[in-house]
Design a protein around this motif. Structure first.
Motif, PDB file in Angstrom:
ATOM      1  N   ALA A  27       1.461   2.004  -3.629  1.00  0.00           N
ATOM      2  CA  ALA A  27       0.266   1.970  -4.471  1.00  0.00           C
ATOM      3  C   ALA A  27      -0.073   3.374  -4.966  1.00  0.00           C
ATOM      4  CB  ALA A  27      -0.910   1.386  -3.691  1.00  0.00           C
TER       5      ALA A  27
ATOM      6  N   SER B 228       6.129  -1.971   2.938  1.00  0.00           N
ATOM      7  CA  SER B 228       4.810  -1.500   3.369  1.00  0.00           C
ATOM      8  C   SER B 228       3.867  -2.702   3.435  1.00  0.00           C
ATOM      9  CB  SER B 228       4.270  -0.429   2.405  1.00  0.00           C
ATOM     10  OG  SER B 228       3.988  -0.966   1.142  1.00  0.00           O
TER      11      SER B 228
ATOM     12  N   SER C 137       0.808  -1.224   0.000  1.00  0.00           N
ATOM     13  CA  SER C 137       0.000   0.000   0.000  1.00  0.00           C
ATOM     14  C   SER C 137       0.840   1.272   0.000  1.00  0.00           C
ATOM     15  CB  SER C 137      -0.939  -0.011   1.209  1.00  0.00           C
ATOM     16  OG  SER C 137      -0.176  -0.118   2.411  1.00  0.00           O
TER      17      SER C 137
ATOM     18  N   ASP D  44      -1.211  -1.682  -6.575  1.00  0.00           N
ATOM     19  CA  ASP D  44       0.016  -1.873  -5.794  1.00  0.00           C
ATOM     20  C   ASP D  44       0.992  -2.809  -6.506  1.00  0.00           C
ATOM     21  OD1 ASP D  44      -1.213  -4.373  -5.412  1.00  0.00           O
ATOM     22  OD2 ASP D  44      -0.402  -4.555  -3.383  1.00  0.00           O
TER      23      ASP D  44
END
Length: 173
Positions: free
Chosen positions: A98, A143, A95, A109
């Motif tokens: 993304a 992430s 994310s 993503d």
């Protein structure tokens, strides 16, 4: 009278896009800097921590790569070792990277592994050029949902000197 493309349908006329693609296809690859003890150590660390799983150091092109025509293979492009530092595959990057864009079958993503050749000549990094800081670009690979999380955890555990060696290696590409 001289023949014109309109009167001679067999005349091959490249569009600007095709001509540009041919030009780009035939450019020489970036030349890496000469290795130093630091950059050579950085290359080894790059492999050891797992960056090479996506940023594959090299591959060999196909045996019959066409150059502007599917019937005329190019010796310059066929069966060549390419030091691209990419697997050219699409990976989930989580994310944090993304961008909300879905392209073909790739979700917001998912990104094709960026080639690292020529990295030392770049000013901005990541798919959208969001940073000019190479360490930030590396850390942005971590992430929720990213396939690179373990690799970045390994990078974060490196000593200051080891991190600098990796950076020197990347800047040498």
């Amino acid at each position: 009278p001289a023949s014109t493309p309109a009167s001679n349908p067999n005349t091959a006329v490249l569009s600007d896009i095709e001509a540009f693609a041919d030009f780009m296809r035939m450019l020489a690859p970036p030349t890496p800097a000469r290795g130093t003890p630091s950059s050579m150590n950085g290359r080894a660390i790059f492999g050891r921590i797992g960056c090479v799983h996506c940023h594959t150091p090299f591959f060999t092109t196909g045996k019959l790569i066409a150059s502007g025509s599917s019937k005329v293979p190019s010796a310059a492009l066929s069966n060549q070792t390419v030091n691209l530092f990419s697997d050219l595959l699409v990976h989930h990057m989580g994310s944090g990277l993304a961008d909300g864009i879905t392209q073909g079958g790739a979700g917001p993503d998912e990104f094709r592994t960026a080639p690292l050749w020529g990295l030392g000549q770049r000013v901005f990094f990541l798919h959208d050029g969001r940073t000019s800081n190479l360490v930030e670009a590396i850390k942005a690979h971590r992430s929720p949902g990213s396939e690179a999380n373990k690799v970045i955890d390994s990078f974060n555990r490196l000593t200051v000197e080891e991190r600098q060696d990796v950076l020197n290696f990347l800047r040498s590409l």
